[in-house]
Design a protein around this motif. Structure first.
Motif, PDB file in Angstrom:
ATOM      1  N   CYS A  72     -13.072   2.288   5.388  1.00 51.82           N
ATOM      2  CA  CYS A  72     -12.094   1.198   5.470  1.00 51.82           C
ATOM      3  C   CYS A  72     -11.782   0.884   6.926  1.00 51.82           C
ATOM      4  O   CYS A  72     -12.112   1.642   7.824  1.00 51.82           O
ATOM      5  N   LYS A  99       0.834  -1.208   0.000  1.00 54.63           N
ATOM      6  CA  LYS A  99       0.000   0.000   0.000  1.00 54.63           C
ATOM      7  C   LYS A  99       0.867   1.256   0.000  1.00 54.63           C
ATOM      8  O   LYS A  99       0.521   2.252  -0.619  1.00 54.63           O
ATOM      9  N   CYS A 153     -11.855   5.443   1.668  1.00 48.43           N
ATOM     10  CA  CYS A 153     -11.054   5.023   2.827  1.00 48.43           C
ATOM     11  C   CYS A 153     -11.775   5.378   4.133  1.00 48.43           C
ATOM     12  O   CYS A 153     -11.413   4.872   5.184  1.00 48.43           O
ATOM     13  N   CYS A 209      -6.976   7.408   0.282  1.00 46.31           N
ATOM     14  CA  CYS A 209      -5.770   6.864   0.896  1.00 46.31           C
ATOM     15  C   CYS A 209      -4.687   6.725  -0.156  1.00 46.31           C
ATOM     16  O   CYS A 209      -3.684   6.077   0.049  1.00 46.31           O
ATOM     17  N   CYS A 262      -6.285   0.165   7.322  1.00 45.18           N
ATOM     18  CA  CYS A 262      -6.124   0.728   5.984  1.00 45.18           C
ATOM     19  C   CYS A 262      -5.771   2.202   6.074  1.00 45.18           C
ATOM     20  O   CYS A 262      -4.846   2.681   5.431  1.00 45.18           O
TER      21      CYS A 262
END
Ligand code: ZN
Length: 305
Positions: free
Chosen positions: A94, A37, A91, A112, A98
């Protein structure tokens, strides 16, 4: 047979070779998910509601999708089409993990990820492993990163995790109504028959064993360029080597900071003890039970003699 070529468009980008991270609980899939990520060009979601709903539908009611691969693929593509959208408020729903991995604070609104430079979509939601085979059908060019760890360490970590253990509440367990039951690792009649008498450690071992058998099936069904297997032990003992290898597979320079730090902590911990980590928390009886249930898998992976 892979499904017909299907092009998914998200934020006016076509989804090409998405990367999915799967593994049994506490096998390091979360570490890899966060590292990817944080890597340039990657948009990795971790626990988008639309994805989690689908993951748990597959995990809890696999019979719903049996023999309906096309329908399953559509459900999965729809879930990701929604989950991967980048909007000013994406997000927000999320998981905390995350947002934290994206550098957002717990309650922060906001994408994000930067749309500029976004090239690769991915997902590392918890329990994504239960969709693994359906994912490869929904996205025939998907790249799967699977994490493997010594089952005894996995069981020790699962036993210490209240979230994982809450799945074993009688009100949640559906081994009588759903068979076979990948979520609880029940594949044969014999597994179901012995389930009521199994200790918590043995029940966790069943879940681990299922993940290893799935790993073997993926290994047989996917070409090498689409599957990367990472051993947790290798990741923490030689993080630079393991991450360089992952970077080649993912086509990006994978962020190493957090994993190198974890590796340092793990090294320091192991200096202070003799013997393997699980011996600190598992009883001899637990270890015997785990080896009885998953001995063949432990041996096949080289974890047990
Ligand atoms: Zn997110």
């Amino acid at each position: 047979m892979p499904s017909a070529r299907h092009i998914l468009i998200v934020n006016s980008r076509s989804v090409h070779q998405p990367v999915f991270v799967v593994g049994a609980p506490h096998s390091g899939a979360d570490l890899i998910g966060r590292a990817l990520k944080a890597s340039a060009g990657f948009h990795v979601t971790i626990g988008q509601p639309s994805v989690l709903r689908t993951v748990y539908a597959f995990a809890r009611r696999p019979s719903m999708y049996q023999g309906r691969a096309q329908a399953a693929a559509t459900v999965i593509r729809d879930a990701f089409a929604q989950g991967w959208q980048v909007t000013p408020s994406s997000c927000l729903e999320c998981t905390r993990e995350c947002r934290a991995a994206a550098g957002l604070s717990a309650g922060a609104v906001g994408p994000c990820v930067e749309l500029r430079g976004l090239e690769t979509f991915g997902d590392a939601s918890p329990d994504l492993i239960y969709c693994a085979e359906a994912l490869t059908y929904a996205f025939p060019d998907a790249r799967i990163v699977q994490l493997i760890r010594d089952g005894r360490d996995v069981v020790a970590s699962m036993l210490a995790d209240p979230v994982v253990m809450s799945w074993y509440r009688p009100s949640f367990v559906n081994v009588d109504t759903e068979f076979p039951n990948p979520f609880f690792g029940i594949e044969a009649e014999e597994d179901r028959d012995q389930w009521p008498r199994l200790s918590p450690a043995a029940r966790c071992a069943l879940r681990w064993r299922w993940s290893v058998r799935l790993a073997a099936r993926l290994h047989h069904s996917l070409p090498t360029g689409q599957l990367k297997t990472i051993r947790y032990e290798h990741l923490l003992s030689k993080p630079d080597e393991a991450l360089a290898d992952l970077s080649r597979f993912a086509g990006t320079a994978v962020q190493t900071a957090e994993i190198r730090n974890e590796a340092r902590i793990a090294r320091a911990r192991s200096r202070h003890r003799r013997g393997p980590g699980y011996e600190m928390t598992l009883s001899t009886e637990d270890v015997t039970q785990i080896e009885k249930i998953a001995g063949e898998e432990l041996r096949r992976l080289g974890y047990a003699p």
